[in-house]
Motif scaffolding. Sequence first.
Motif, mmCIF file in Angstrom:
data_model
loop_
_atom_site.group_PDB
_atom_site.id
_atom_site.type_symbol
_atom_site.label_atom_id
_atom_site.label_comp_id
_atom_site.label_asym_id
_atom_site.label_seq_id
_atom_site.Cartn_x
_atom_site.Cartn_y
_atom_site.Cartn_z
ATOM 1 N N GLN A 143 -2.375 8.970 6.583
ATOM 2 C CA GLN A 143 -3.195 8.563 7.727
ATOM 3 C C GLN A 143 -4.050 7.336 7.432
ATOM 4 O O GLN A 143 -4.425 6.610 8.342
ATOM 5 C CB GLN A 143 -4.096 9.725 8.164
ATOM 6 C CG GLN A 143 -3.350 10.929 8.667
ATOM 7 C CD GLN A 143 -2.644 10.666 9.970
ATOM 8 O OE1 GLN A 143 -3.122 9.884 10.778
ATOM 9 N NE2 GLN A 143 -1.495 11.288 10.173
ATOM 10 N N GLU A 144 -4.383 7.106 6.178
ATOM 11 C CA GLU A 144 -5.260 5.981 5.867
ATOM 12 C C GLU A 144 -4.575 4.620 6.056
ATOM 13 O O GLU A 144 -5.232 3.595 6.052
ATOM 14 C CB GLU A 144 -5.815 6.094 4.452
ATOM 15 C CG GLU A 144 -4.765 6.059 3.354
ATOM 16 C CD GLU A 144 -5.327 6.438 2.000
ATOM 17 O OE1 GLU A 144 -5.182 5.612 1.082
ATOM 18 O OE2 GLU A 144 -5.894 7.525 1.875
ATOM 19 N N ASP A 152 -2.879 3.888 8.829
ATOM 20 C CA ASP A 152 -2.757 3.638 10.264
ATOM 21 C C ASP A 152 -3.429 2.335 10.686
ATOM 22 O O ASP A 152 -2.929 1.637 11.557
ATOM 23 C CB ASP A 152 -3.324 4.803 11.070
ATOM 24 C CG ASP A 152 -2.374 5.992 11.120
ATOM 25 O OD1 ASP A 152 -1.228 5.853 10.632
ATOM 26 O OD2 ASP A 152 -2.768 7.042 11.636
ATOM 27 N N ASN A 153 -4.549 2.015 10.081
ATOM 28 C CA ASN A 153 -5.224 0.771 10.454
ATOM 29 C C ASN A 153 -4.393 -0.455 10.072
ATOM 30 O O ASN A 153 -4.444 -1.480 10.743
ATOM 31 C CB ASN A 153 -6.624 0.689 9.850
ATOM 32 C CG ASN A 153 -6.611 0.719 8.338
ATOM 33 O OD1 ASN A 153 -5.588 1.001 7.720
ATOM 34 N ND2 ASN A 153 -7.754 0.448 7.745
ATOM 35 N N LEU A 154 -3.578 -0.352 9.012
ATOM 36 C CA LEU A 154 -2.695 -1.470 8.641
ATOM 37 C C LEU A 154 -1.594 -1.667 9.685
ATOM 38 O O LEU A 154 -1.249 -2.801 10.028
ATOM 39 C CB LEU A 154 -2.067 -1.228 7.270
ATOM 40 C CG LEU A 154 -3.027 -1.204 6.084
ATOM 41 C CD1 LEU A 154 -2.295 -0.807 4.813
ATOM 42 C CD2 LEU A 154 -3.707 -2.536 5.923
ATOM 43 N N TYR A 155 -1.060 -0.550 10.187
ATOM 44 C CA TYR A 155 -0.044 -0.641 11.242
ATOM 45 C C TYR A 155 -0.641 -1.263 12.503
ATOM 46 O O TYR A 155 -0.028 -2.118 13.137
ATOM 47 C CB TYR A 155 0.527 0.734 11.579
ATOM 48 C CG TYR A 155 1.259 1.409 10.448
ATOM 49 C CD1 TYR A 155 2.354 0.812 9.837
ATOM 50 C CD2 TYR A 155 0.867 2.668 9.992
ATOM 51 C CE1 TYR A 155 3.035 1.436 8.808
ATOM 52 C CE2 TYR A 155 1.535 3.296 8.959
ATOM 53 C CZ TYR A 155 2.620 2.681 8.373
ATOM 54 O OH TYR A 155 3.283 3.293 7.361
ATOM 55 N N LEU A 156 -1.840 -0.825 12.857
ATOM 56 C CA LEU A 156 -2.498 -1.351 14.057
ATOM 57 C C LEU A 156 -2.817 -2.837 13.913
ATOM 58 O O LEU A 156 -2.669 -3.606 14.863
ATOM 59 C CB LEU A 156 -3.773 -0.556 14.353
ATOM 60 C CG LEU A 156 -3.558 0.909 14.748
ATOM 61 C CD1 LEU A 156 -4.893 1.626 14.865
ATOM 62 C CD2 LEU A 156 -2.772 1.017 16.038
ATOM 63 N N GLU A 157 -3.253 -3.232 12.737
ATOM 64 C CA GLU A 157 -3.556 -4.644 12.485
ATOM 65 C C GLU A 157 -2.287 -5.490 12.620
ATOM 66 O O GLU A 157 -2.306 -6.568 13.203
ATOM 67 C CB GLU A 157 -4.164 -4.791 11.089
ATOM 68 C CG GLU A 157 -4.619 -6.182 10.749
ATOM 69 C CD GLU A 157 -5.215 -6.264 9.350
ATOM 70 O OE1 GLU A 157 -5.463 -7.397 8.896
ATOM 71 O OE2 GLU A 157 -5.416 -5.214 8.700
ATOM 72 N N ASN A 176 0.812 -1.214 0.000
ATOM 73 C CA ASN A 176 0.000 0.000 0.000
ATOM 74 C C ASN A 176 0.849 1.269 0.000
ATOM 75 O O ASN A 176 0.439 2.280 -0.541
ATOM 76 C CB ASN A 176 -0.961 0.015 1.196
ATOM 77 C CG ASN A 176 -2.144 -0.881 0.961
ATOM 78 O OD1 ASN A 176 -2.715 -0.901 -0.120
ATOM 79 N ND2 ASN A 176 -2.513 -1.638 1.973
ATOM 80 N N ASP A 234 0.369 -4.669 14.411
ATOM 81 C CA ASP A 234 0.766 -4.650 15.821
ATOM 82 C C ASP A 234 -0.036 -5.644 16.652
ATOM 83 O O ASP A 234 0.479 -6.219 17.608
ATOM 84 C CB ASP A 234 0.616 -3.240 16.405
ATOM 85 C CG ASP A 234 1.691 -2.286 15.896
ATOM 86 O OD1 ASP A 234 2.725 -2.767 15.401
ATOM 87 O OD2 ASP A 234 1.489 -1.063 16.004
ATOM 88 N N LYS A 235 -1.299 -5.856 16.301
ATOM 89 C CA LYS A 235 -2.122 -6.823 17.030
ATOM 90 C C LYS A 235 -1.631 -8.254 16.787
ATOM 91 O O LYS A 235 -1.699 -9.096 17.666
ATOM 92 C CB LYS A 235 -3.592 -6.711 16.609
ATOM 93 C CG LYS A 235 -4.284 -5.479 17.124
ATOM 94 C CD LYS A 235 -5.701 -5.421 16.611
ATOM 95 C CE LYS A 235 -6.348 -4.102 16.975
ATOM 96 N NZ LYS A 235 -7.677 -3.952 16.354
#
Length: 184
Positions: free
Chosen positions: A155-156, A158-163, A130, A165-166
Amino acid sequence: MKTPLVFKLILLLVLAWRLIISNKKTIKKSKKGYINLLELPAVQLSKPSKEFEPKEAVKRFYRDVVREKPENSQLYFICFLAEKLQKHYAKRGIFRLFWYDQYLVVPFFQSLQLLQLKNEEILFEKILTNINPESFRKVLNHEMPDLDAFLNTNQEFDNLYLEFDKTFDTNKFCKALVNQFYAN
């Protein structure tokens, strides 16, 4: 005996002057190119101890053996990566790796492949695709992309980074690394 007020003021001025001078110094970002983990030799001379849990074993092995020569071997460099990742995860997560240690992004992806961490590899691949699909194709072809090719502050994503990290666990990464040392 009390310290004279003039002496205290002089010390305060010296401190202020040193702060002003140190504030003017700027640290240039190092422009290190990406490191190709696959070009490093696969041999290793010593192995981490199996007496400790994997995270502690990698930490001790890094301090005792790898710190001086992380580029001597693929697995030594992955120990160096594990140490860096622990510092990044203590502060913010994988995003810090992209922002502060951009030159380690490609070797980290390659380490996920070498350690056969498939879920993490797929999620990290999604992040890299991405950010810059052309540079990621180069990585898949074992070529090195341009400097800072994966530096993006969109910023769009950020959810990939969080995913990621989980899913990513440094303990699992260290365990796979120790197992890889003893697999050969």
